[in-house]
Design an enzyme around this catalytic site. Structure first.
Site, mmCIF file in Angstrom:
data_model
loop_
_atom_site.group_PDB
_atom_site.id
_atom_site.type_symbol
_atom_site.label_atom_id
_atom_site.label_comp_id
_atom_site.label_asym_id
_atom_site.label_seq_id
_atom_site.Cartn_x
_atom_site.Cartn_y
_atom_site.Cartn_z
ATOM 1 N N ASP A 137 -8.057 -5.000 -0.329
ATOM 2 C CA ASP A 137 -8.532 -5.862 -1.429
ATOM 3 C C ASP A 137 -8.212 -7.334 -1.238
ATOM 4 O OD1 ASP A 137 -7.645 -3.084 -3.376
ATOM 5 O OD2 ASP A 137 -9.697 -3.836 -3.140
ATOM 6 N N HIS A 145 0.853 -1.197 0.000
ATOM 7 C CA HIS A 145 0.000 0.000 0.000
ATOM 8 C C HIS A 145 0.882 1.236 0.000
ATOM 9 C CE1 HIS A 145 -3.113 2.882 1.149
ATOM 10 N NE2 HIS A 145 -3.976 1.955 0.765
HETATM 11 C C1 SDX Z 1 -6.095 0.316 -3.064
HETATM 12 O O1 SDX Z 1 -4.176 4.683 -1.994
HETATM 13 C C2 SDX Z 1 -5.174 4.123 -1.433
HETATM 14 O O2 SDX Z 1 -5.645 4.509 -0.365
HETATM 15 C C3 SDX Z 1 -5.781 2.969 -2.218
HETATM 16 C C4 SDX Z 1 -6.841 2.148 -1.509
HETATM 17 C C5 SDX Z 1 -8.115 2.950 -1.264
HETATM 18 O O3 SDX Z 1 -8.853 2.606 -0.333
HETATM 19 O O4 SDX Z 1 -8.414 3.854 -2.089
HETATM 20 O O5 SDX Z 1 -6.341 1.676 -0.274
HETATM 21 C C6 SDX Z 1 -7.253 0.955 -2.369
HETATM 22 O O6 SDX Z 1 -5.785 0.667 -4.162
HETATM 23 C C7 SDX Z 1 -5.302 -0.731 -2.309
HETATM 24 C C8 SDX Z 1 -4.089 -1.267 -3.145
HETATM 25 C C9 SDX Z 1 -4.602 -2.351 -4.100
HETATM 26 N N1 SDX Z 1 -3.516 -2.724 -5.051
HETATM 27 C C10 SDX Z 1 -2.928 -3.939 -4.944
HETATM 28 O O7 SDX Z 1 -3.149 -4.771 -4.066
HETATM 29 C C11 SDX Z 1 -1.929 -4.213 -6.075
HETATM 30 C C12 SDX Z 1 -0.649 -4.802 -5.499
HETATM 31 N N2 SDX Z 1 0.061 -3.731 -4.753
HETATM 32 C C13 SDX Z 1 1.059 -2.969 -5.414
HETATM 33 O O8 SDX Z 1 0.918 -2.829 -6.790
HETATM 34 C C14 SDX Z 1 1.576 -1.764 -4.632
HETATM 35 O O9 SDX Z 1 1.815 -2.204 -3.358
HETATM 36 C C15 SDX Z 1 0.733 -0.503 -4.612
HETATM 37 C C16 SDX Z 1 0.403 -0.017 -5.980
HETATM 38 C C17 SDX Z 1 -0.502 -0.713 -3.816
HETATM 39 C C18 SDX Z 1 1.583 0.570 -3.901
HETATM 40 O O10 SDX Z 1 2.664 0.801 -4.717
HETATM 41 P P1 SDX Z 1 3.755 1.907 -4.342
HETATM 42 O O11 SDX Z 1 3.385 2.653 -3.116
HETATM 43 O O12 SDX Z 1 4.024 2.706 -5.574
HETATM 44 O O13 SDX Z 1 4.982 1.073 -3.938
HETATM 45 P P2 SDX Z 1 6.136 0.632 -4.913
HETATM 46 O O14 SDX Z 1 5.557 0.148 -6.206
HETATM 47 O O15 SDX Z 1 7.143 1.732 -4.953
HETATM 48 O O16 SDX Z 1 6.744 -0.651 -4.156
HETATM 49 C C19 SDX Z 1 7.808 -0.538 -3.222
HETATM 50 C C20 SDX Z 1 8.556 -1.864 -3.327
HETATM 51 C C21 SDX Z 1 8.992 -2.195 -4.750
HETATM 52 O O17 SDX Z 1 10.085 -3.073 -4.646
HETATM 53 P P3 SDX Z 1 11.625 -2.402 -4.780
HETATM 54 O O18 SDX Z 1 11.634 -1.664 -6.115
HETATM 55 O O19 SDX Z 1 11.783 -1.500 -3.584
HETATM 56 O O20 SDX Z 1 12.543 -3.605 -4.764
HETATM 57 O O21 SDX Z 1 7.668 -2.946 -2.923
HETATM 58 C C22 SDX Z 1 7.466 -3.804 -4.060
HETATM 59 C C23 SDX Z 1 7.842 -3.034 -5.288
HETATM 60 O O22 SDX Z 1 8.251 -3.921 -6.324
HETATM 61 N N3 SDX Z 1 6.037 -4.166 -4.031
HETATM 62 C C24 SDX Z 1 5.556 -5.387 -4.290
HETATM 63 C C25 SDX Z 1 4.172 -5.282 -4.102
HETATM 64 N N4 SDX Z 1 3.858 -4.027 -3.758
HETATM 65 C C26 SDX Z 1 5.026 -3.336 -3.719
HETATM 66 N N5 SDX Z 1 6.166 -6.537 -4.651
HETATM 67 C C27 SDX Z 1 5.358 -7.607 -4.852
HETATM 68 N N6 SDX Z 1 4.007 -7.605 -4.666
HETATM 69 C C28 SDX Z 1 3.394 -6.455 -4.308
HETATM 70 N N7 SDX Z 1 2.073 -6.439 -4.138
#
Ligand code: SDX
Length: 428
Positions: A364, A307
């Site tokens: 989710d 998140h």
């Molecule tokens: C919602 O913003 C809100 O409030 C949203 C929400 C709402 O109520 O409106 O809460 C609803 O959208 C919840 C999120 C639902 N999405 C998912 O479940 C999709 C999976 N999650 C990711 O795609 C991700 O965690 C996000 C998009 C939710 C957040 O992404 P960020 O904040 O941009 O974080 P990032 O991509 O910079 O990740 C940081 C690190 C990275 O690794 P490094 O480059 O540091 O090595 O964490 C890794 C990412 O690759 N990472 C994941 C991951 N989420 C982050 N790796 C594997 N699986 C994941 N799910």
């Protein structure tokens, strides 16, 4: 903390005021930055460190896993309030009195009739169209049947627009499902509660009475409360951005629905179930999917995990996980993917990749398991998220307009070609 922040650029120092919120969040107020520094701006892709506004609607603390609507803890609201009460609280700022809530519901019921010609628009979609695309289009189409844009300086006009969309959106959501299911459209029954009436519009069979089920309507009501607002997330920021140009409420909401559709945002609830089903089809091989999620060369992510703000448990995920156990037990459903989800959560929370990055289950991760147990098909999961988020979008749009926020227009740092002369086509 108060006072100012000092920035030094090329040996010259600039002072900027510090803003502190009621929960002691601290921001550097940089609205004068470009003027006083002769053009210097900030750069923050994804706005990870940038506040777009001041807001009094929702507070969340990602480190502590805290979520409050207008100061009330999400845990209390999920347990003690109903969705329409929470919608009123988010939009108008206070929990309604009994009379206020009854009037709100009465006025919404008055508006829960959709122009018959809207059915012609719905009929134009292929049956297999994704419901989020249909819902965004139908919401935008409502403008044609309600052309007057909202005069935000008139509380009465604003109230009318709010009860209009609160009344019509559940109908459009249910119709979107019934179109896809090949069922005749249903107008509901205004003797039922807001959420129960939505469930009737969704599930009533044309040849039999609607079977009310308190477990199902209570579970749905709780899920909608948990999705009702979440400060400046992607879709809410979209609603605010579109509304900041003084586009109407319905047009702004239509844009928010499209933003929510993305699998990184609200579309994740559908992607989680598809992922869990794939793991089940793979013989429950969670390790394979964990490895894929950690592999930088693999675009796969553990859906429902991570998140932007929560670097601790998403409080909504905790509530939904408990509710999933209760709802499935009460309905006598044994869904093997709930066990797969719990196994995946346990493995991830013991894996340094996820622990180091503070990746926890988000809203989710478990919600789809409950939606499925309520008989909601997976492609309708994100529309359920939209139905829950509707009052939050409305509240944020209303706050933005009442505070007369300026049109949203971020800057950029240009990294393209510098000036060059046009080349005639025969000399390229
Ligand atoms: C919602 O913003 C809100 O409030 C949203 C929400 C709402 O109520 O409106 O809460 C609803 O959208 C919840 C999120 C639902 N999405 C998912 O479940 C999709 C999976 N999650 C990711 O795609 C991700 O965690 C996000 C998009 C939710 C957040 O992404 P960020 O904040 O941009 O974080 P990032 O991509 O910079 O990740 C940081 C690190 C990275 O690794 P490094 O480059 O540091 O090595 O964490 C890794 C990412 O690759 N990472 C994941 C991951 N989420 C982050 N790796 C594997 N699986 C994941 N799910």
């Amino acid at each position: 903390m108060s006072g100012t922040a000092t920035l030094e650029i090329d040996g010259k120092k600039y002072e900027f005021p510090i803003t502190v919120g009621t929960e002691n969040e601290v921001a550097i107020e940089i609205s004068s930055l470009r003027n006083v520094t002769n053009g210097v701006t900030t750069l923050d892709p994804g706005y990870k460190n940038t506040g777009s506004c001041e807001s009094a609607i929702t507070f969340l603390d990602g480190e502590q896993g805290i979520l409050r609507y207008r100061g009330y803890a999400i845990e209390e609201l999920a347990e003690k309030a109903d969705f329409l009460e929470v919608a009123y609280l988010l939009i108008f700022g206070e929990l309604p009195t009994r009379e206020q809530l009854q009037k709100f519901h009465r006025d919404i019921k008055e508006q829960s009739i959709v122009a018959e010609d809207m059915k012609k628009i719905l009929d134009g979609f292929p049956q297999a169209a994704h419901p989020m695309g249909v819902l965004s289009s139908l919401t935008s189409a409502l403008i044609a049947f309600n052309p007057s844009s909202v005069n935000v300086d008139s509380e009465e006009e604003m109230y009318k627009a709010i009860v209009k969309i609160m009344g019509k959106f559940p109908v459009l959501t249910a119709w979107t499902y019934r179109k896809r299911a090949g069922l005749p459209l249903d107008y509901g029954d205004d003797s039922l509660g807001y959420v129960e009436n939505f469930l009737k519009m969704m599930f009533k069979k044309p040849h039999s009475e609607f079977k009310r089920n308190e477990i199902v309507s209570n579970a749905m009501d709780k899920l909608l409360i948990l999705h009702a607002d979440h400060e400046q997330n992607c879709s809410t920021s979209t609603v605010r951005m579109v509304g900041s140009s003084h586009a109407g409420l319905f047009a702004s909401l239509s844009a928010g629905i499209s933003a929510l559709w993305g699998p990184l945002h609200g579309g994740a609830n559908q992607a989680v179930i598809e992922m869990l089903e794939a793991i089940k089809a793979d013989g429950g091989d969670t390790k394979k999917y964990m490895a894929k999620a950690k592999d930088k060369d693999d675009p796969f992510r553990l859906m429902g995990f991570g998140h932007r703000v929560y670097k601790n448990f998403d409080p909504r995920a905790k509530i939904i996980k408990t509710a999933a156990d209760d709802v499935l037990a009460s309905l006598g459903i044994d869904d093997p993917i709930l066990d797969i989800a719990k196994g995946l959560e346990k493995e991830a929370l013991e894996d340094s990749y996820f622990v180091d990055r503070k990746l926890y289950p988000n809203v989710d991760f478990y919600s789809g398991i409950i939606y499925r147990s309520l008989g909601i098909p997976v492609e309708m999961f994100t529309p359920m998220f939209a139905l829950g988020r509707l009052p939050g979008w409305i509240a944020q749009w209303r706050e933005m307009r009442l505070r007369k926020e300026p049109i949203g227009r971020p800057r950029q740092i240009y990294i393209g070609e510098t000036l060059r002369s046009f080349k005639d086509i025969d000399h390229r």
